[in-house]
Design an enzyme around this catalytic site. Sequence first.
Site, PDB file in Angstrom:
ATOM      1  N   GLU A   1       8.326 -10.941   0.431  1.00  0.00           N
ATOM      2  CA  GLU A   1       7.307 -10.115  -0.241  1.00  0.00           C
ATOM      3  C   GLU A   1       6.817 -10.762  -1.531  1.00  0.00           C
ATOM      4  O   GLU A   1       6.562 -10.104  -2.541  1.00  0.00           O
ATOM      5  CB  GLU A   1       7.832  -8.702  -0.494  1.00  0.00           C
ATOM      6  CG  GLU A   1       8.218  -7.968   0.776  1.00  0.00           C
ATOM      7  CD  GLU A   1       8.590  -6.510   0.535  1.00  0.00           C
ATOM      8  OE1 GLU A   1       8.253  -5.969  -0.533  1.00  0.00           O
ATOM      9  OE2 GLU A   1       9.233  -5.920   1.423  1.00  0.00           O
TER      10      GLU A   1
ATOM     11  N   GLU B   1      10.925  -5.731   7.688  1.00  0.00           N
ATOM     12  CA  GLU B   1      11.206  -4.347   7.285  1.00  0.00           C
ATOM     13  C   GLU B   1      10.075  -3.484   7.816  1.00  0.00           C
ATOM     14  O   GLU B   1       8.901  -3.852   7.690  1.00  0.00           O
ATOM     15  CB  GLU B   1      11.256  -4.186   5.766  1.00  0.00           C
ATOM     16  CG  GLU B   1      12.344  -4.899   5.040  1.00  0.00           C
ATOM     17  CD  GLU B   1      12.231  -4.676   3.526  1.00  0.00           C
ATOM     18  OE1 GLU B   1      11.424  -3.812   3.093  1.00  0.00           O
ATOM     19  OE2 GLU B   1      12.938  -5.371   2.778  1.00  0.00           O
TER      20      GLU B   1
END
Length: 317
Positions: A147, A252
């Site tokens: 991320e 995720e």
Amino acid sequence: MSKICGVAGIVALLLSSTVACSVGGAPDRPSALPGVPTSAQERNILLPAHGALLGHYYGAGTVEETDARDGRKPAIHLTYHGWSDDWAADPVTLADFADGRTPLINWEPFDVSFDDIINGKLDQTIEARAEGAKALGQKFFLDFAAEMNEAEGWGGHVPDKYVAAYRHIHDIFVARGATNVVWTWCPNNTDSPDAPPAMAYYPGDEYVDWTGIDGYNWGTSDEDFEWQSFREVFAGIYAKLAVVGKPVIIGEMASDEVGGDKAQWIDDVVPTLKSDFPLIKAVVWFDVDKERHWQINSSAASLTAYARMAKDPYFNP
């Protein structure tokens, strides 16, 4: 949001022409996994024989309790580790291998200067992690600084610095013989405002085995968010990753309960993977009550839907 179907069709044509010839110009055998180059499939980078792998982050119960609740053992186990953590020797990592789960190590460099990674000041730690990885002797996913395009901002949202650090770590692992590491690069599905886009941080084909996405349906409990289908959460970034042609892992994912039908959201996962996201070869559910009700058993209907999805042949290659 534009429909992904048209983009997927174009990408499929591009990928088919890319796979058609090898470096020497001779045709390769047809790809057994649609969209993934044969050269990648011939290397052992944990690609499933068909369909996709199902993974889990255990945040709402023990491994044993959760597997019994969900009705199956996941193929992948996501865990999080700080910069100095010896994740290769972690009992959880060793237990995963012993019980037939593939670790997905999310290595988070909190409070670490990327300049120090690049200039070699932290090589001792990197070398130790490489030696530990090699000693495991089995393939596993390593997701370093995930991320990077969102709030974490690894390297200060400077793509060149991020790429240089990622490559430096990768090269040390290779030099130390840690060839059992399957390198995973996983941006968020959205970019931070006024920050570079996800693909600006891509380390390069030689450094990445799987590309990835972290993404969530945040629901409507906050007025700044809206309900998104599984397709809507991942379509935008998937179209960009598909051009790279690597297998994709959803590192995720989860859905909230507020604002729509979470059970239906889960029921849509497999059909959407089949129809729109053929390069996604693994998905990992973030099973915890955190910013939202991400946990699988946030309702009886959601748990039933998840158990149904987990038994689908697509997730049992």
